[in-house]
Write a protein that holds these residues in place. Structure first.
Motif, mmCIF file in Angstrom:
data_model
loop_
_atom_site.group_PDB
_atom_site.id
_atom_site.type_symbol
_atom_site.label_atom_id
_atom_site.label_comp_id
_atom_site.label_asym_id
_atom_site.label_seq_id
_atom_site.Cartn_x
_atom_site.Cartn_y
_atom_site.Cartn_z
ATOM 1 N N ALA A 199 0.510 -1.311 0.057
ATOM 2 C CA ALA A 199 -0.046 0.013 0.050
ATOM 3 C C ALA A 199 0.830 1.313 -0.092
ATOM 4 C CB ALA A 199 -0.955 0.176 1.250
ATOM 5 N N ASP A 209 3.962 2.633 -1.606
ATOM 6 C CA ASP A 209 5.144 2.329 -2.341
ATOM 7 C C ASP A 209 5.777 3.673 -2.617
ATOM 8 O OD1 ASP A 209 6.682 1.473 -4.787
ATOM 9 O OD2 ASP A 209 4.895 -0.355 -4.820
ATOM 10 N N ASP A 219 9.620 8.476 -5.116
ATOM 11 C CA ASP A 219 9.122 9.756 -4.444
ATOM 12 C C ASP A 219 9.018 9.455 -2.860
ATOM 13 O OD1 ASP A 219 7.615 12.064 -3.805
ATOM 14 O OD2 ASP A 219 5.749 10.921 -3.910
ATOM 15 N N SER A 272 -2.245 11.875 7.606
ATOM 16 C CA SER A 272 -2.293 12.096 6.208
ATOM 17 C C SER A 272 -3.811 12.425 5.740
ATOM 18 C CB SER A 272 -2.065 10.689 5.549
ATOM 19 O OG SER A 272 -0.507 10.739 5.459
ATOM 20 N N LEU A 301 -2.146 8.073 -3.413
ATOM 21 C CA LEU A 301 -2.782 7.085 -4.609
ATOM 22 C C LEU A 301 -2.623 5.585 -4.150
ATOM 23 C CD1 LEU A 301 -0.832 8.875 -7.337
ATOM 24 C CD2 LEU A 301 -3.228 8.914 -7.065
ATOM 25 N N THR A 354 0.369 7.481 5.689
ATOM 26 C CA THR A 354 0.012 7.326 4.343
ATOM 27 C C THR A 354 -0.263 5.894 4.263
ATOM 28 O OG1 THR A 354 2.091 8.999 3.732
ATOM 29 C CG2 THR A 354 1.127 7.862 2.146
HETATM 30 P P1 AMP Z 1 1.530 12.037 3.089
HETATM 31 O O1 AMP Z 1 0.884 13.482 3.236
HETATM 32 O O2 AMP Z 1 2.722 11.897 4.193
HETATM 33 O O3 AMP Z 1 0.250 11.092 3.066
HETATM 34 O O4 AMP Z 1 2.360 11.982 1.806
HETATM 35 C C1 AMP Z 1 1.435 12.125 0.565
HETATM 36 C C2 AMP Z 1 2.406 12.141 -0.853
HETATM 37 O O5 AMP Z 1 3.097 10.882 -0.708
HETATM 38 C C3 AMP Z 1 1.963 12.433 -2.023
HETATM 39 O O6 AMP Z 1 1.853 13.586 -2.407
HETATM 40 C C4 AMP Z 1 2.883 11.434 -3.033
HETATM 41 O O7 AMP Z 1 4.053 12.469 -3.188
HETATM 42 C C5 AMP Z 1 3.290 10.428 -2.092
HETATM 43 N N1 AMP Z 1 2.428 9.168 -2.099
HETATM 44 C C6 AMP Z 1 1.231 9.096 -2.732
HETATM 45 N N2 AMP Z 1 0.738 8.073 -2.748
HETATM 46 C C7 AMP Z 1 1.608 7.180 -2.092
HETATM 47 C C8 AMP Z 1 1.817 5.788 -1.620
HETATM 48 N N3 AMP Z 1 0.822 4.836 -1.823
HETATM 49 N N4 AMP Z 1 2.901 5.166 -1.134
HETATM 50 C C9 AMP Z 1 3.794 6.155 -0.953
HETATM 51 N N5 AMP Z 1 3.909 7.567 -1.252
HETATM 52 C C10 AMP Z 1 2.797 7.977 -1.727
#
Ligand code: AMP
Ligand code: MG
Length: 335
Positions: A113, A115, A169, A241, A259, A288
């Motif tokens: 979940a 990644d 990322d 988050s 995502l 996240t």
């Molecule tokens: P956060 O606010 O800490 O939940 O981080 C959100 C950010 O993590 C997003 O803007 C993306 O850059 C990245 N992200 C989005 N979905 C995922 C995911 N499933 N796994 C890891 N990073 C993610």
């Protein structure tokens, strides 16, 4: 800077400052990592000049981490990795090494979940309200084949991708790491009562000056004027988050920045996830991960992990509901 992100700093979480003893913290705020980072120190022995020097060292460390991990900066280490790691194995510095290692751990814990290879799909979306973009289904599905831990090789301190399409990322975890590093710098300089708060993600260390006096508030995610609930925390880390941090609404559907790597679309199920953990890297990453897993599996993951607690906000029957993990059930007070 992202306006919604910055508003979290004021509205989502805050700590009640000590009132009875009237000890004022030494406090500085800077814009770093796309948000307001506030450092507050409680210390009765040092001059403001000395404290300022220490705070500057902590800010400097956060700036270094931003320069390593930012995908918005072409000259960052991560941008170089994303350009070149399919041609050659890249030797990692200690920051990247720590972050990839912890990301790999959370990826495994969450069954994929969480990644970091989501970046290649994330680039197809634009979550800004001014210029929103929903990618076409075919394009999304084609790009999704490059998402997954199997596409990156992490061995002997080196990182390699199996295709130029693979990108990483660290946006879901780097801020937590920066907060931990700032706290480490403060502690190295003999500070033992402080808070580092980066846009609502935070870590505190505590002495008798603040013991029993800090409350972590969660603001209502749909009505920023209303406080939803709080719990007390002397020492620890908290990260949230939420689907309200970066999003746009289109035809009554909310499209936000977290995502689901299985489908490449925003994860449904949670409105916000607040995680309490021993360090901020873990809290940030797990918030996240749990958000993507959804309330049921997310709570199961929290319960499995020692030293980790959480509060999940979700909608049921048109109403906002919350579920707290066992360790927070009696401590989390809703208004
Ligand atoms: P956060 O606010 O800490 O939940 O981080 C959100 C950010 O993590 C997003 O803007 C993306 O850059 C990245 N992200 C989005 N979905 C995922 C995911 N499933 N796994 C890891 N990073 C993610
Ligand atoms: Mg996170």
């Amino acid at each position: 800077m992202n306006k919604k992100l910055s508003s979290i700093f004021i509205i989502l979480l805050f700590i009640n400052c000590p009132t009875r003893q009237q000890i004022q913290p030494y406090e500085r705020t800077k814009v770093l990592m796309d948000t307001f980072v506030q450092i507050s120190i409680y210390d009765q022995n040092r001059s403001p000049e000395e404290l300022n020097q220490i705070v500057e060292l902590a800010f400097e460390r956060i700036k270094q981490i931003e320069h390593i991990t930012s995908n918005y900066d072409d000259s960052s280490f991560i941008s170089m990795i994303n350009r070149e790691a399919s041609n050659r194995a890249i030797s990692l510095d200690s920051v990247m090494y720590d972050l990839i290692l912890e990301s790999d751990r959370i990826n495994k814990l969450s069954g994929g979940a969480f990644d970091i290879t989501i970046e290649t799909v994330k680039r197809l979306w634009n979550f800004s309200e001014d210029n929103p973009r929903i990618p076409g289904d075919a394009l999304l599905r084609a790009q999704l084949q490059w998402v997954g831990a199997s596409h990156i090789e992490f061995k002997d301190n080196k990182l390699r991708f199996d295709s130029p399409e693979v990108k990483i990322d660290l946006g879901a975890i780097a801020k937590g790491y920066a907060i931990d590093e700032a706290i480490r710098i403060l502690q190295e300089n003999s500070i033992s009562d402080a808070m580092v708060n980066g846009g609502g993600d935070l870590r505190t260390i505590c002495t008798d000056l603040t013991r029993g006096k800090r409350k972590v508030w969660i603001k209502h995610p749909r009505n920023t004027e209303v406080l939803y609930g709080y719990f007390r925390m002397d020492e620890g880390s908290v990260a949230t988050s939420g689907d309200y941090e970066r999003y746009f609404d289109y035809e009554s559907v909310r499209y936000h920045h977290i995502l689901d790597p299985k489908i490449g679309y925003p994860a449904r199920g949670c409105i916000s996830v607040t995680i309490q953990a021993q360090n901020a890297t873990q809290a940030d990453g797990l918030a996240t991960a749990v958000f993507v897993l959804g309330p049921e599996s997310g709570l199961e993951l929290i319960e499995r992990l020692p030293g980790v607690e959480g509060i999940i906000l979700f909608e049921e029957g048109g109403k906002l509901k919350s579920e707290a993990s066992t360790g927070l059930k009696n401590k989390f007070k809703t208004r």
